[in-house]
Enzyme design. Structure first.
Site, PDB file in Angstrom:
ATOM      1  N   TYR A 107      44.891  39.961  44.179  1.00 55.05           N
ATOM      2  CA  TYR A 107      45.399  39.827  45.543  1.00 55.05           C
ATOM      3  C   TYR A 107      45.569  41.192  46.191  1.00 55.05           C
ATOM      4  O   TYR A 107      46.040  42.138  45.529  1.00 55.05           O
ATOM      5  CB  TYR A 107      46.765  39.138  45.548  1.00 55.05           C
ATOM      6  CG  TYR A 107      46.709  37.642  45.317  1.00 55.05           C
ATOM      7  CD1 TYR A 107      46.596  36.760  46.390  1.00 55.05           C
ATOM      8  CD2 TYR A 107      46.791  37.117  44.035  1.00 55.05           C
ATOM      9  CE1 TYR A 107      46.572  35.384  46.182  1.00 55.05           C
ATOM     10  CE2 TYR A 107      46.759  35.743  43.807  1.00 55.05           C
ATOM     11  CZ  TYR A 107      46.652  34.886  44.894  1.00 55.05           C
ATOM     12  OH  TYR A 107      46.621  33.533  44.692  1.00 55.05           O
ATOM     13  N   TYR A 146      42.990  34.482  37.554  1.00 52.98           N
ATOM     14  CA  TYR A 146      43.764  35.675  37.182  1.00 52.98           C
ATOM     15  C   TYR A 146      44.818  35.332  36.140  1.00 52.98           C
ATOM     16  O   TYR A 146      45.315  34.201  36.095  1.00 52.98           O
ATOM     17  CB  TYR A 146      44.394  36.335  38.412  1.00 52.98           C
ATOM     18  CG  TYR A 146      45.296  35.457  39.256  1.00 52.98           C
ATOM     19  CD1 TYR A 146      46.654  35.310  38.946  1.00 52.98           C
ATOM     20  CD2 TYR A 146      44.811  34.818  40.389  1.00 52.98           C
ATOM     21  CE1 TYR A 146      47.490  34.527  39.740  1.00 52.98           C
ATOM     22  CE2 TYR A 146      45.644  34.027  41.187  1.00 52.98           C
ATOM     23  CZ  TYR A 146      46.981  33.896  40.855  1.00 52.98           C
ATOM     24  OH  TYR A 146      47.799  33.125  41.645  1.00 52.98           O
ATOM     25  N   ARG A 156      45.657  31.484  35.828  1.00 52.39           N
ATOM     26  CA  ARG A 156      45.586  30.516  36.934  1.00 52.39           C
ATOM     27  C   ARG A 156      44.131  30.129  37.187  1.00 52.39           C
ATOM     28  O   ARG A 156      43.279  31.012  37.325  1.00 52.39           O
ATOM     29  CB  ARG A 156      46.146  31.133  38.234  1.00 52.39           C
ATOM     30  CG  ARG A 156      47.634  31.394  38.337  1.00 52.39           C
ATOM     31  CD  ARG A 156      48.577  30.218  38.154  1.00 52.39           C
ATOM     32  NE  ARG A 156      48.157  28.890  38.585  1.00 52.39           N
ATOM     33  CZ  ARG A 156      48.168  28.438  39.825  1.00 52.39           C
ATOM     34  NH1 ARG A 156      48.586  29.182  40.811  1.00 52.39           N
ATOM     35  NH2 ARG A 156      47.789  27.205  40.115  1.00 52.39           N
ATOM     36  N   HIS A 159      41.920  29.329  42.856  1.00 55.51           N
ATOM     37  CA  HIS A 159      42.560  28.470  43.858  1.00 55.51           C
ATOM     38  C   HIS A 159      42.721  29.204  45.167  1.00 55.51           C
ATOM     39  O   HIS A 159      42.725  30.439  45.207  1.00 55.51           O
ATOM     40  CB  HIS A 159      43.946  28.006  43.368  1.00 55.51           C
ATOM     41  CG  HIS A 159      44.877  29.146  43.107  1.00 55.51           C
ATOM     42  ND1 HIS A 159      44.895  29.844  41.939  1.00 55.51           N
ATOM     43  CD2 HIS A 159      45.813  29.730  43.901  1.00 55.51           C
ATOM     44  CE1 HIS A 159      45.809  30.809  42.003  1.00 55.51           C
ATOM     45  NE2 HIS A 159      46.376  30.768  43.183  1.00 55.51           N
ATOM     46  N   HIS A 161      45.427  29.146  48.412  1.00 53.75           N
ATOM     47  CA  HIS A 161      46.706  28.636  48.928  1.00 53.75           C
ATOM     48  C   HIS A 161      46.502  28.129  50.354  1.00 53.75           C
ATOM     49  O   HIS A 161      45.854  28.802  51.165  1.00 53.75           O
ATOM     50  CB  HIS A 161      47.755  29.747  48.932  1.00 53.75           C
ATOM     51  CG  HIS A 161      48.111  30.249  47.559  1.00 53.75           C
ATOM     52  ND1 HIS A 161      49.164  29.753  46.843  1.00 53.75           N
ATOM     53  CD2 HIS A 161      47.543  31.198  46.777  1.00 53.75           C
ATOM     54  CE1 HIS A 161      49.256  30.385  45.676  1.00 53.75           C
ATOM     55  NE2 HIS A 161      48.272  31.267  45.601  1.00 53.75           N
TER      56      HIS A 161
HETATM   57 FE   LIG Z   1      47.754  32.307  43.690  1.00 54.03          FE
END
Ligand SMILES: [Fe+3]
Lengths: 239, 187
Positions: A107, A146, A156, A159, A161
């Site tokens: 991110y 990640y 995870r 995905h 959000h």
């Molecule tokens: Fe996330």
């Protein structure tokens, strides 16, 4: 006591939404309320809500691959779908906000200290408004998986959000969209926090060959269903 | 007529990086700077250990000072805006110290209800939003008659009433869990 009460919004069937207390996802322990919630019958404040149409949208907000001087790295994808309520009625003119990791699973956020590379040409935030038929579409790149510290070797699944307002305070929804056949589903406590397996499947987008842009981008469809209105007393079905 | 119901999309947590998608530079401005009668409402979002939550988001939704909503379903109470630039909606991510704050004006009473602000709280570790309400400390009579406050155990009502902390300044801490837990509502 008789109260002036508008037609409210129907609750989701049991098992649709995750319980707040879900021990497999460790961060719920200190944050999930311990007291059961008190029922709030829907009145004017709840059946109204912010109608955030065009004023929140920037020129490049629908295309996350072209928000910088250079092109974002990764597999280009179109993510699109229809927003409707549980009666199948379109939810037009409603703000859809997304955020995601880059192709490497990182991110662009000061709090993300995983060692995967940042992409200077990808921020990962997008905004669009649904059209009159409830449709929306983003162009972005496929986010990477990640690791996180929830349990040993936790990852995870890829995905995106999603945040939606709908037409009323009661319809507000924040969720995550996943990709088909991800091998990481089985070990992910956030995906698996949804009790009903059928409801869980609704978080997974579908690959849509017909919607791909030839020579340019793959396409995934993610339809989103918000709560619908309760029946007015006349239409109430008898048990 | 019986219709086939579609299953709603489940909720998922905002996660720790919500700021990329959910923050607006002017998000906390329910009314523009310089609005006469503007008040600041804010506080700290705490977890069950009493620690501030640095990765949360608080959203507010409220009527204007006349108790009206600029929304088709608020038709009965709709009218020309009294407060220029009034949005009704505010959002503020919590800081490293768990603090959030919005600038707004006090809402009017809505039908038989005392003046109130609906609040959604999102955070990493919350798989769904939690919803609460802010009531006002200078509305004792209206609060005593409010139909929703009547449903709340008396000992927990004070947690729903903001505290005056200065001129035009109200404090509303949100405790997700444990001692002094905020009252959350199922909507
Ligand atoms: Fe996330």
């Amino acid at each position: 006591m008789t109260l002036s009460r508008p037609v409210g919004y129907r609750s989701a069937p049991d098992g649709t939404h995750p319980p707040l207390d879900h021990p497999d996802y460790r961060s719920t322990a200190p944050r999930a309320p311990s007291q059961p919630p008190i029922v709030l019958p829907h009145r004017l404040t709840e059946v109204t809500g912010p109608l955030l149409a065009g004023e929140r949208i920037g020129e490049r907000d629908h295309d996350l691959t072209t928000q910088h001087d250079g092109e974002a790295l990764g597999q280009r994808i179109v993510v699109f779908g229809r927003v409707c309520d549980s009666d199948g009625r379109a939810v037009p003119d409603t703000l859809v906000e997304i955020w995601q990791a880059n192709a490497a699973g990182r991110y662009a956020h000061p709090g993300d200290n995983w060692s995967a590379p940042l992409d200077p040409n990808f921020t990962g935030g997008g905004r669009v408004v649904t059209d009159s038929a409830g449709n929306y579409s983003f162009t972005t790149i496929k986010p990477g998986a990640y690791p996180w510290s929830n349990h040993h070797n936790a990852w995870r699944p890829s995905h995106i959000h999603f945040s939606l307002f709908g037409r009323a305070f009661t319809q507000r929804l924040v969720t995550q969209m996943y990709f088909p056949d991800d091998p990481l589903f089985a070990q992910d406590p956030i995906f698996n926090s949804v009790p009903d397996p059928k409801a869980r499947q609704r978080l997974i987008s579908t690959f849509d060959l017909a919607a791909t842009r030839p020579g340019w981008a793959l396409a995934y469809r993610f339809d989103i269903v918000l709560r619908g209105r309760e029946q007015t007393p006349f239409e109430e079905p008898h048990d | 007529m019986t219709e086939t119901q579609l299953g709603p999309t489940p909720s998922q947590t905002v996660g720790p990086f919500l700021h990329i998608g959910l923050t607006w530079p002017d998000g906390a401005d329910v009314v523009p700077e310089g609005t006469p009668g503007a008040i600041r409402i804010g506080g700290v979002l705490y977890d069950g250990n009493g620690d501030p939550v640095p990765d949360g988001l608080v959203e507010t939704w409220q009527a204007d000072p006349e108790g009206r909503f600029d929304h088709p379903d608020g038709e009965a109470s709709r009218g020309a805006p009294l407060v220029p630039g009034f949005r009704g909606f505010g959002r503020c991510a919590t800081g490293a110290d768990g603090r959030w704050e919005v600038r707004t004006v006090k809402p009017g009473a809505v039908a038989e209800q005392a003046p109130h602000i609906d609040v959604s709280v999102f955070a990493r570790g919350l798989l769904d939003r939690v919803v609460t309400r802010i009531y006002f400390p200078d509305e004792e009579v209206a609060n005593a008659r409010d139909p929703l406050l009547a449903e709340v155990p008396a000992a927990r009502v004070p947690a729903l009433i903001a505290r005056p902390t200065g001129l035009g300044e109200l404090r509303f801490d949100i405790r997700l869990r444990g001692e002094g837990e905020t009252v959350f509502f199922q909507i």
